[in-house]
Write an enzyme that holds these catalytic residues in place. Structure first.
Site, mmCIF file in Angstrom:
data_model
loop_
_atom_site.group_PDB
_atom_site.id
_atom_site.type_symbol
_atom_site.label_atom_id
_atom_site.label_comp_id
_atom_site.label_asym_id
_atom_site.label_seq_id
_atom_site.Cartn_x
_atom_site.Cartn_y
_atom_site.Cartn_z
ATOM 1 N N TYR A 24 -27.820 2.190 27.927
ATOM 2 C CA TYR A 24 -28.789 1.537 28.798
ATOM 3 C C TYR A 24 -28.366 0.170 29.318
ATOM 4 O O TYR A 24 -29.106 -0.452 30.079
ATOM 5 C CB TYR A 24 -30.135 1.410 28.069
ATOM 6 N N ASP A 64 -49.756 15.339 36.406
ATOM 7 C CA ASP A 64 -51.073 15.484 37.034
ATOM 8 C C ASP A 64 -51.543 14.166 37.649
ATOM 9 O O ASP A 64 -52.140 14.160 38.727
ATOM 10 C CB ASP A 64 -52.102 15.996 36.028
ATOM 11 N N HIS A 91 -34.204 7.168 36.229
ATOM 12 C CA HIS A 91 -33.589 7.138 34.900
ATOM 13 C C HIS A 91 -32.357 6.254 34.965
ATOM 14 O O HIS A 91 -31.578 6.346 35.923
ATOM 15 C CB HIS A 91 -33.210 8.536 34.421
#
Length: 141
Positions: free
Chosen positions: A23, A85, A98
């Site tokens: 990361y 949703d 990402h």
């Protein structure tokens, strides 16, 4: 001035400390200042939570008032139909982001429950995935 809401999910508060080989070594707040300098005509807002419900609440809260949402749902990407949703329920386009290339990692990371509800997906460009996502909102479709 375009309004962009960045929403980061679980464990992304540990950027710069968590698995720096995957990361990177920069915390998000430092990168955010750099990102804002790239786009001075944008109002770029930031929210992070480790709680799925808080992410859904922020999507609901901002999804009718901003020009776009950049969502890095972290681990919820692979499990949350509720986030999908929520994305479907709002008007603002959402770009899934990402930092790492999830398709070059563990098999469970290859499946996203939210991708189909998003405008697009950007993965694998480190923190610059967020810059690319902001740029995607300049493209008219």
């Amino acid at each position: 001035m375009k309004k962009i809401q960045i929403i980061n999910g679980p464990n992304l508060n540990l950027l710069g400390k968590r698995e720096p080989a995957v990361y990177g070594k920069s915390d998000f707040e430092t990168y955010l200042e750099r990102l804002r300098s790239f786009f001075p005509d944008y109002d770029i807002r930031y929210f992070q939570s480790n709680c799925e419900g808080a992410l859904i609440d922020k999507i609901h809260e901002t999804g009718f008032t901003v020009d776009g949402i950049i969502l890095n749902a972290g681990g919820y990407t692979h499990t949350s139909i509720a986030l999908a949703d929520a994305i479907k329920a709002i008007e603002a386009p959402v770009v899934e982001v990402h930092i790492s290339n999830v398709h070059a990692r563990e098999a469970f990371r290859h499946q996203s429950m939210i991708s189909a509800a998003c405008k697009g997906v950007i993965a694998g460009f480190g923190l610059d995935s967020y810059r690319l996502a902001v740029e995607s909102f300049t493209i008219n479709h």
